[in-house]
Enzyme design. Structure first.
Site, PDB file in Angstrom:
ATOM      1  CB  SER A 207     -18.274 -17.692 -18.984  1.00  0.00           C
ATOM      2  OG  SER A 207     -18.734 -17.976 -17.698  1.00  0.00           O
ATOM      3  CG  HIS A 235     -16.949 -14.693 -22.210  1.00  0.00           C
ATOM      4  ND1 HIS A 235     -15.812 -15.439 -22.456  1.00  0.00           N
ATOM      5  CD2 HIS A 235     -17.184 -14.799 -20.883  1.00  0.00           C
ATOM      6  CE1 HIS A 235     -15.401 -15.982 -21.319  1.00  0.00           C
ATOM      7  NE2 HIS A 235     -16.202 -15.610 -20.353  1.00  0.00           N
ATOM      8  CE  LYS A 265     -13.107 -13.658 -19.790  1.00  0.00           C
ATOM      9  NZ  LYS A 265     -12.246 -14.660 -19.179  1.00  0.00           N
TER      10      LYS A 265
END
Ligand SMILES: Cc1ncc(COP(=O)(O)O)c(C=O)c1O
Length: 415
Positions: A207, A235, A265
């Protein structure tokens, strides 16, 4: 309030954070999450969001969530295992499983809870966990909660991982042989003999660095050593692979045993999930404390996550648009002489080093209408402070070009 006792608990830590330039305050943003936001009345290009596909503010998706609130109300009213489980939760899990190409899935209230609840359910104090040194805090907290023996291997270093597994196995079998021998006199040897249980766990996309885990090599190593592999695709979902299905699609290889992800996200709702075999998901529904002992996510949130995932499924071109933007922005930074790593993810670190300098650069950029946060210790190692740019599919080339030029100029003019 007893200020003296409160000081005893907090004062040193607060003073140290202020002295190290690591004291944090909240930024106030007065518009919805999108490629542009309003900060202190000023239009600002947002190069800092995890909403990589820019879905949080899409009219048809907002309307779908509003409709779900009207149909399902504002809250779930109970834990998933009591009264909280509603149709949207089941539909969401079914779709996640399909999207990820797995047998089944389980939704958690956050990605953090998915990691903590999965690792601590799978592993106990007699087990071994092998964890990349740059893994996310939620993985680290899950490992701590499990009380398993943890070996931290060097970042993305597959030889170091293999060495760690071999060393742990050697130690384990040496101990269990001597324990068996000691107890065999008492006729108890069978109770002592126990298989080595190991779990390798890693972020799919790291990240703070934006680089990727080496899934093919991780699969090879974990199979060779008979240990489980868990990947956190926080992610990666909606970002990696032609259609945003994640790391396995990116490498065109099989999946890990346990795939964790977040719905907060690229999916732009809220929640976390685990996808895998029916047996794994049944186990987590029975044993994962962060799934069991909490109120279910609001059904409207589950419905929104489902609708947004369906949108991603129907719009692979949006994933491609994000990838084009990443390439364009990295090339523009490099043309200005900045070093940026080659990455397939949407996270682009620009290493500055000094904490105070990174903060000054970030503040100057914000005054010029570009928001890129300075990431500092303890989120990254001391002296490794950085600007962490993250892109959206909807940033225009012009915005990215202007931002790259501003970043380069401000870095050069800041001491
Ligand atoms: C790698 C990683 N895993 C897990 C999480 C937690 O996800 P969530 O925000 O849904 O709790 C995050 C970020 O928040 C993350 O970066």
């Amino acid at each position: 309030m007893n200020e003296r006792i409160l000081d005893f608990f907090t004062k040193d830590a607060l003073e140290a954070a202020r002295a190290n330039n690591t004291y944090r305050t909240l930024r106030h943003i007065s518009s919805p999450e999108a490629s542009h936001v309003t900060i202190a009345g000023k239009d600002t290009v947002l190069l800092a969001s995890n909403s990589y596909l820019d879905l949080a503010n899409v009219p048809e998706l907002k309307r779908a969530m509003a409709d779900a609130v009207l149909e399902w109300g504002t809250g779930s009213g109970g834990a998933r295992l009591t009264t909280g489980n509603k149709t949207p939760h089941d539909e969401l899990e079914e779709f996640i499983a399909k999207f990820k190409g797995e047998e089944a899935a389980i939704a958690f209230n956050t990605g953090y809870m998915a990691n903590v609840g999965t690792i601590s359910a799978l592993c106990g104090k007699n087990d071994f966990i092998f964890s990349d040194e740059l893994n996310h805090a939620s993985i680290i907290d899950g490992i701590r909660l499990s009380r398993a023996k943890c070996f931290v291997y060097k970042h993305n270093d597959m030889a170091d991982l293999e060495r760690a597994i071999e060393a742990a196995k050697a130690e384990f079998f040496a101990q269990s042989t001597s324990a068996s021998a000691a107890l065999s006199d008492a006729g108890n040897a069978k109770q002592v003999a126990r298989a080595f249980r190991g779990l390798v766990v890693t972020d799919a996309v790291f990240s703070m660095d934006g680089d990727l885990a080496n899934l093919p090599e991780l699969l090879r190593i974990t199979k060779a050593h008979g240990v489980l592999l868990m990947i956190d695709e926080a992610h990666a979902t909606g970002v990696l692979g032609r259609t945003g299905r994640g790391l396995a699609e990116h490498y065109n290889c099989e999946h890990a045993d346990v795939t964790v992800g977040t719905l907060s996200k690229a999916v732009a709702a809220e929640g976390g999930f685990v996808a895998g075999s029916k047996q794994l998901i049944g186990f987590l529904k029975n044993k994962s404390r962060s799934f069991i002992f909490t109120t279910a996510m609001a059904p409207a949130v589950a419905a929104a996550a489902l609708r947004n995932l369906q949108f991603i499924d129907a719009h692979p071109e949006r994933v491609q648009q994000l990838r084009d933007n990443v390439k364009f922005f990295c090339d523009a930074l490099r043309l200005h002489g900045l070093q940026v790593p080659q990455t397939e993810s949407a996270i682009i670190p620009i290493i500055i080093g000094d904490e105070a300098k990174a903060l000054r650069i970030s503040e100057t950029l914000q005054n010029e209408g570009v928001l890129i946060p300075a990431i500092r210790y303890p989120t990254v190692a001391k002296g490794q402070a950085r600007l962490r740019a993250s892109l959206m599919a909807t940033h225009t080339k012009e915005e990215l070009q202007t931002a790259a030029t501003a970043i380069a100029q401000i870095i050069k003019s800041t001491n």
